[in-house]
Design an enzyme around this catalytic site. Structure first.
Site, PDB file in Angstrom:
ATOM      1  N   CYS A 135      60.408  -6.483   9.274  1.00 55.18           N
ATOM      2  CA  CYS A 135      59.005  -6.142   9.520  1.00 55.18           C
ATOM      3  C   CYS A 135      58.791  -4.828  10.244  1.00 55.18           C
ATOM      4  O   CYS A 135      57.641  -4.426  10.469  1.00 55.18           O
ATOM      5  CB  CYS A 135      58.333  -7.272  10.299  1.00 55.18           C
ATOM      6  SG  CYS A 135      58.251  -8.815   9.366  1.00 55.18           S
ATOM      7  N   HIS A 380      49.717  -8.814   6.595  1.00 59.04           N
ATOM      8  CA  HIS A 380      50.993  -8.263   7.046  1.00 59.04           C
ATOM      9  C   HIS A 380      51.931  -8.019   5.865  1.00 59.04           C
ATOM     10  O   HIS A 380      52.840  -8.810   5.603  1.00 59.04           O
ATOM     11  CB  HIS A 380      51.638  -9.216   8.056  1.00 59.04           C
ATOM     12  CG  HIS A 380      52.968  -8.785   8.550  1.00 59.04           C
ATOM     13  ND1 HIS A 380      53.271  -7.481   8.882  1.00 59.04           N
ATOM     14  CD2 HIS A 380      54.113  -9.492   8.760  1.00 59.04           C
ATOM     15  CE1 HIS A 380      54.528  -7.404   9.274  1.00 59.04           C
ATOM     16  NE2 HIS A 380      55.065  -8.614   9.209  1.00 59.04           N
ATOM     17  N   CYS A 410      58.252  -7.059  16.422  1.00 58.02           N
ATOM     18  CA  CYS A 410      59.548  -7.713  16.301  1.00 58.02           C
ATOM     19  C   CYS A 410      59.937  -7.778  14.838  1.00 58.02           C
ATOM     20  O   CYS A 410      59.109  -7.565  13.950  1.00 58.02           O
ATOM     21  CB  CYS A 410      59.519  -9.115  16.897  1.00 58.02           C
ATOM     22  SG  CYS A 410      58.366 -10.237  16.070  1.00 58.02           S
TER      23      CYS A 410
END
EC number: 2.3.1.155
Length: 426
Positions: A135, A380, A410
């Site tokens: 990510c 996302h 994170c």
């Protein structure tokens, strides 16, 4: 992907435990920080080249399986690159390098940066490569851009990220793949018939991709449930945080604050100009949903998690000298090699960085975090979120008259990234 609310940050400096709770709060967080001191001291380092964010754009972030469903990842990445060129008026030959992030790769376009760049009209002499770091893939793309400029190898780099969850690779089982490869090599009809006869019904079961750690086989949702239990984060707190995200995102969207979003004409469909996952609800409606991962006692649900998302982003990063020479007014400085390090590869370092930073300026109040919505509401698309965060922080600093912003995220594998953004003098 799940996001969680943890104990509200206090105005006092964080303990290491509080920092750990903060770091687990969400997939990605942006916060606008203002120095407590009256004088606004720059984080510029004498003798070190200033690197700036000129501008950033993104396609609308859409729920997977909706309007983008018939596209490919490089289509979205190309649209973001073209949008950046249109927004900045940048000559294509002024770009020295292109770096893109992606997580779930389309095998036909494994170097999606190159395919998107060529599709957007960049010269085949402009190098482009693709990075993957879960990510924080576009965060790493930006970090790579900063490194190339700091080293004097480039003056202008385009960084970005793309994720396309509407069409992920689905493979045959390993036994079936082995049989098919052997069939390709078989030289006689008898050999081919023998191989075909060896196929069993179980061989036809496909291998579906999963949003899970390879080393632990744990999905993000299970991880979020486990962490919520470990840190005492209630279902109510998670629902409240998710509702806040959607309400703030809706307000920002209606107010025209999400100016990084570009319109995109989807072939065969209408022009898309805004995110479609923002859905303000009520606490009562959210409370009706059942746990999505750990049943029946889990606390992570479809309502307090981010949804699978398609989207792409792109930013133009330059040396300040080059940007000014070309007539640009940068939006922000991207700080590096300062006393508070702006990009960090490991989550423990990111925790300690957060502790160090907040011990100097104090823990910011909740209203500083993601005040224009976050990944729970905006969506996302794994590799595209980092550029969205940095661009949003730059825009918030301009809008709110702040000087510093912090982006933290994170990533799978116990990794993390943090970056300090400093507003460019207006």
């Amino acid at each position: 992907m799940a996001s969680m609310l943890l104990t509200s940050l206090r105005s006092s400096p964080l303990t290491s435990v509080q920092a750990a709770q903060f770091a687990a709060r969400s997939l990605s967080t942006s916060v606008h920080l203002q120095a407590q001191a009256k004088s606004k001291k720059s984080l510029a380092t004498p003798g070190v080249k200033n690197i700036v964010l000129v501008d950033g754009v993104r396609t609308p972030f859409l729920q997977s399986g909706t309007i983008y469903a018939n596209l490919m990842p490089h289509d979205l990445a190309r649209a973001a690159l073209q949008g950046l060129l249109n927004r900045t008026g940048l000559p294509k030959d002024a770009v020295d390098y292109i770096v893109y992030g992606t997580v779930i790769q389309e095998v036909k376009t494994s170097n999606v940066a190159r395919e998107a760049a060529l599709g957007a009209g960049f010269s085949d002499k402009t190098p482009a490569h693709t990075v993957t770091m879960a990510c924080i893939s576009s965060n790493q793309a930006m970090t790579t851009a900063v490194g190339l400029i700091a080293a004097g190898q480039c003056d202008a780099v385009v960084a970005g990220g793309v994720e396309f969850m509407s069409d992920v690779p689905i493979r045959h089982s390993r036994k079936m793949r082995k049989t098919m490869l052997s069939l390709n090599k078989a030289k006689t009809l008898g050999a081919r018939l023998s191989l075909l006869g060896s196929i069993r019904l179980s061989h036809l079961a496909p291998e579906l991709p999963a949003v899970a750690e390879f080393s632990t086989a744990e999905t993000m949702g299970h991880s979020a449930d486990r962490l919520a239990a470990a840190f005492g984060v209630s279902r109510l707190e998670q629902d409240e945080f998710a509702l806040r995200s959607h309400m703030l995102a809706k307000k920002a969207q209606d107010s025209g604050l999400l100016s990084d979003v570009i319109s995109f004409k989807v072939p065969g469909k209408d022009i898309v100009s805004k995110d479609n996952g923002i859905r303000p609800s009520t606490m009562e409606q959210m409370a009706k949903l059942k746990p999505a991962f750990i049943k029946p006692h889990g606390t992570v649900t479809a309502a307090n998690s981010s949804f699978l998302t398609d989207g792409a982003s792109a930013v133009l990063i330059m040396s300040e000298e080059k940007a000014l020479a070309m007539g640009y007014k940068p939006k922000a400085y991207l700080r590096y090699k300062t006393k508070i390090m702006p990009y960090i590869k490991k989550l423990p370092d990111a925790l300690m960085y957060t502790v160090s930073l907040f011990s100097q300026v104090g823990a910011p109040p909740m209203e500083k975090f993601n005040s224009w919505g976050g990944s729970l509401s905006l969506g996302h698309p794994f590799a595209a979120t980092g550029c969205r965060l940095v661009t949003t922080v730059a825009h918030r600093l301009q809008k709110e008259g702040g000087q510093y912003g912090l982006v933290a995220a994170c990533a799978a594998g116990g990794q993390g990234h943090a970056m300090v953004i400093e507003a460019y003098p207006q």
